[in-house]
Design an enzyme around this catalytic site. Structure first.
Site: not given
Ligand code: SAH
Length: 347
Positions: A91, A104, A111, A115, A118, A335
């Protein structure tokens, strides 16, 4: 057939060397592809017919292709599912803002950071993207914007994937996108977001690229952070913050700390106070992000008042902080899920 899409002028020169073409031709080819958006040698009208034929017989110019597109109702945000080969799709999101147009970029297909909040990590890591593929994401959006009379001005490496787990290709991509012959995006308009891969933050400092570093924090203590971000076991908070401090010191650029607000999990007064303590005296800005809900995990967005209270607690402690302005809520709610659905259902 060799794909020359995403090669810089020097690399195009090397690729076409066996055809004995004068070297200035590689610059002309790059101009057609990157400045004029042409991906057929036959449209490159300053090349002779026979040269066009020779090149077409040996090389292809293949940017990513569009699988699906979602546009927010307000027209500000567009999300593209782009594919590079049969098995790989990511995406890419375009956000039209008042100061410019931000893309973006995804740096990995899937990945494996795991987390808890995510969607990008749910199906694991498929593979790293190459510099050319990341560039292809931006190129695709640039061509879309051309028809609106606009162009890409800013990049955030915040799509799927952990950029610092794909270090070499990401650095190559940054140099490529910055190259005047390619797209000439200023480093100061680029933000790289990481979950905190400490050794590679140090490597990044030594690259001397004036990009903005954004660190995903999401919790102010190790216990909580480890439950949300398993990478914290390997690189605990203290080390992450120290790397961030040094990044700011050496680059003189303010580091952004991303902090997702999750109702009842990390949004209390206690966490706000701990976070203030952690970042005291740093050249930093906290970006508070009300979470995009993940129903499977019972993670929800806090009420407005709680978000305000958290923000005020940081501001009172003299920590610079903002709440992220939400864009295209209707498409961002999905997302990472556009790709997941595509992979599961094949449509
Ligand atoms: N791996 C990197 C970049 C990708 S994630 C990182 O961890 O920073 C980009 C951003 O989106 C990160 O800050 C991540 O924590 C956030 N993100 C992931 N899932 C999310 C969600 N459900 N709601 C809001 N932000 C989210």
């Amino acid at each position: 057939m060799a794909n020359i899409f995403g090669l810089n002028v020097e690399e195009i020169k090397e690729a076409v060397a066996k055809l004995n073409i004068p070297s200035y031709r590689s610059k002309q080819i790059a101009d057609w592809i990157y400045k004029k958006g042409k991906i057929s040698f036959y449209e490159m009208t300053n090349l002779s017919k026979s040269l066009q034929e020779k090149l077409s017989a040996e090389f292809e110019i293949s940017p990513p292709t569009l699988k699906q597109r979602l546009d927010s109702k307000d027209g500000d945000t567009s999300k593209f599912l782009l594919s590079f080969d049969e098995n790989t799709a990511v995406e890419t999101v375009l956000m039209r803002k008042n100061y410019g147009n931000s893309v973006c970029v995804s740096t990995q297909a899937g990945c494996n950071m795991g987390c808890a909040f995510c969607a990008s990590t749910l199906l694991g890591l498929s593979r790293n993207l190459t510099a050319s593929e990341m560039f292809g994401e931006v190129y695709f959006v640039e061509n879309e914007l051309k028809s609106e009379g606009k162009s890409v001005t800013n990049l955030v490496l915040m799509g799927s994937g952990e950029p610092l787990m794909n270090y070499d290709e990401v650095i190559k991509f940054l140099r490529l996108i910055h190259d005047e012959d390619i797209m000439g995006v200023g480093y100061r308009n680029i933000t790289l977001s990481t979950s905190g891969i400490v050794p590679n933050i140090y490597r990044l400092i030594d690259e001397n690229l004036p990009i903005t570093l954004s660190i995903s924090l999401h919790a102010p203590n190790d216990e909580l952070r480890t439950t949300l971000m398993p990478i914290n076991k390997k690189y605990p908070l203290k080390d992450v913050i120290e790397a961030g401090r040094l990044y700011a010191e050496r680059t003189k650029r303010r580091v952004t700390y991303e902090y997702i607000l999750i109702d009842g999990i990390n949004d209390g007064k206690k966490e706000a106070a701990e976070l203030s303590e952690l970042l005291k005296g740093q050249l930093a800005n906290v970006n508070l992000i009300p979470i995009n809900p993940v129903r499977e995990r019972n993670f929800y967005r806090p009420a407005k008042e709680k978000i305000e209270a958290f923000l005020n607690c940081l501001l009172k402690s003299n920590i610079s902080a903002t709440v992220r302005k939400e864009m295209g809520k209707d498409v961002n709610a999905a997302c990472g899920q556009l790709r997941n659905r595509y992979l599961k259902e094949g449509n």
